[in-house]
Write a protein that holds these residues in place. Sequence first.
Motif, mmCIF file in Angstrom:
data_model
loop_
_atom_site.group_PDB
_atom_site.id
_atom_site.type_symbol
_atom_site.label_atom_id
_atom_site.label_comp_id
_atom_site.label_asym_id
_atom_site.label_seq_id
_atom_site.Cartn_x
_atom_site.Cartn_y
_atom_site.Cartn_z
ATOM 1 N N UNK A 248 11.404 -8.336 -5.617
ATOM 2 C CA UNK A 248 10.489 -9.223 -4.910
ATOM 3 C C UNK A 248 9.170 -9.378 -5.677
ATOM 4 N N UNK A 249 8.632 -8.256 -6.168
ATOM 5 C CA UNK A 249 7.366 -8.317 -6.882
ATOM 6 C C UNK A 249 7.501 -9.059 -8.205
ATOM 7 N N UNK A 250 8.683 -8.972 -8.808
ATOM 8 C CA UNK A 250 8.889 -9.657 -10.089
ATOM 9 C C UNK A 250 8.863 -11.167 -9.937
ATOM 10 N N UNK A 251 9.000 -11.656 -8.699
ATOM 11 C CA UNK A 251 9.001 -13.106 -8.482
ATOM 12 C C UNK A 251 7.582 -13.668 -8.382
ATOM 13 N N UNK A 252 6.576 -12.792 -8.384
ATOM 14 C CA UNK A 252 5.202 -13.246 -8.216
ATOM 15 C C UNK A 252 4.611 -13.732 -9.537
ATOM 16 N N UNK A 253 3.723 -14.718 -9.445
ATOM 17 C CA UNK A 253 2.992 -15.184 -10.620
ATOM 18 C C UNK A 253 1.819 -14.230 -10.872
ATOM 19 N N UNK A 254 1.229 -14.237 -12.074
ATOM 20 C CA UNK A 254 0.073 -13.381 -12.341
ATOM 21 C C UNK A 254 -1.057 -13.568 -11.325
ATOM 22 N N UNK A 255 -1.319 -14.819 -10.923
ATOM 23 C CA UNK A 255 -2.377 -15.067 -9.949
ATOM 24 C C UNK A 255 -2.026 -14.459 -8.595
ATOM 25 N N UNK A 256 -0.757 -14.564 -8.194
ATOM 26 C CA UNK A 256 -0.331 -13.982 -6.914
ATOM 27 C C UNK A 256 -0.454 -12.464 -6.956
ATOM 28 N N UNK A 257 -0.185 -11.862 -8.099
ATOM 29 C CA UNK A 257 -0.335 -10.415 -8.246
ATOM 30 C C UNK A 257 -1.794 -10.017 -8.031
ATOM 31 N N UNK A 258 -2.709 -10.806 -8.607
ATOM 32 C CA UNK A 258 -4.139 -10.509 -8.447
ATOM 33 C C UNK A 258 -4.570 -10.643 -6.979
ATOM 34 N N UNK A 259 -4.118 -11.706 -6.330
ATOM 35 C CA UNK A 259 -4.446 -11.913 -4.915
ATOM 36 C C UNK A 259 -3.879 -10.777 -4.079
ATOM 37 N N UNK B 138 0.801 -1.213 0.000
ATOM 38 C CA UNK B 138 0.000 0.000 0.000
ATOM 39 C C UNK B 138 0.831 1.259 0.000
ATOM 40 N N UNK B 139 2.036 1.222 0.580
ATOM 41 C CA UNK B 139 2.902 2.378 0.646
ATOM 42 C C UNK B 139 3.880 2.466 -0.522
ATOM 43 N N UNK B 140 3.973 1.422 -1.308
ATOM 44 C CA UNK B 140 4.916 1.417 -2.424
ATOM 45 C C UNK B 140 4.328 2.151 -3.623
ATOM 46 N N UNK B 141 5.111 3.096 -4.168
ATOM 47 C CA UNK B 141 4.665 3.821 -5.359
ATOM 48 C C UNK B 141 5.008 2.985 -6.580
ATOM 49 N N UNK B 142 4.301 1.875 -6.750
ATOM 50 C CA UNK B 142 4.590 0.953 -7.843
ATOM 51 C C UNK B 142 3.335 0.651 -8.647
ATOM 52 N N UNK B 143 3.446 0.802 -9.958
ATOM 53 C CA UNK B 143 2.371 0.407 -10.864
ATOM 54 C C UNK B 143 2.627 -1.040 -11.269
ATOM 55 N N UNK B 144 1.633 -1.903 -11.090
ATOM 56 C CA UNK B 144 1.774 -3.325 -11.415
ATOM 57 C C UNK B 144 0.768 -3.668 -12.508
ATOM 58 N N UNK B 145 1.229 -4.378 -13.522
ATOM 59 C CA UNK B 145 0.354 -4.677 -14.651
ATOM 60 C C UNK B 145 0.793 -5.961 -15.347
ATOM 61 N N UNK B 146 -0.156 -6.575 -16.066
ATOM 62 C CA UNK B 146 0.114 -7.791 -16.828
ATOM 63 C C UNK B 146 -0.454 -7.603 -18.234
#
Length: 207
Positions: free
Chosen positions: A144-155, A18-26
């Motif tokens: 760390x975020x790059x190690x997540x799968x698409x499903x983990x990103x959604x969760x 929540x505090x990370x200024x990161x845009x995440x997308x697939x």
Amino acid sequence: MTGAAHSPSEALLGQVIGNAAAAIYIKDTNGKYVYVNGHFEVVTGISSVETLGHTDFDLFPIAVASTYRENDVQTLERMSGLWFEEPAAIPGSGRLFSTVKVPALEQKLVVGVCGISVEVTSEARGDSAAAPERTMSDVYFGRRLASLTPQEVRVLDLVVAGLTDKEIAERLTLSNDTVRHHVSRLLRKLRKRRAQVIIEMLKRDRG
């Protein structure tokens, strides 16, 4: 929310993301967006409804879109996580983003590209005394975020949004046990102890 959902570990996870200024997308292999998080909408000024199902060429100026697509293709060709410095989607803003992109996998099959973009404009301009600390935390986040799968990103995005295990399970058509399994894996991948250090860095940045 269940007992597990109220655990300090999950609360910590929510604080970090929540505090990370990161845009995440697939995006899929054709470059069409299939998922964007809330910060992506803030950065681009485009809602998820307008984004999903469209490519960068549908949404952004051709020069910017070409850069994004070239980096996506390079990531897929090399089949590994790569770092890029990318311009903002808004032309003329002068904003820069440090982006990590990795092949998105579903059941060991490549289904597209997952990207995490963190703004580094102030570091590039050299106008922040806290730049080294902030860069270190952002780089850690990206890895760390790059190690997540698409499903983990959604969760992850739904956990941060405050949804309960049951609500996440219903939204993604999963069982409660599967959701808890994903959350457990997220915590391991993001490394809980290091996450607390990052939270403190981000708090100082905001202060």
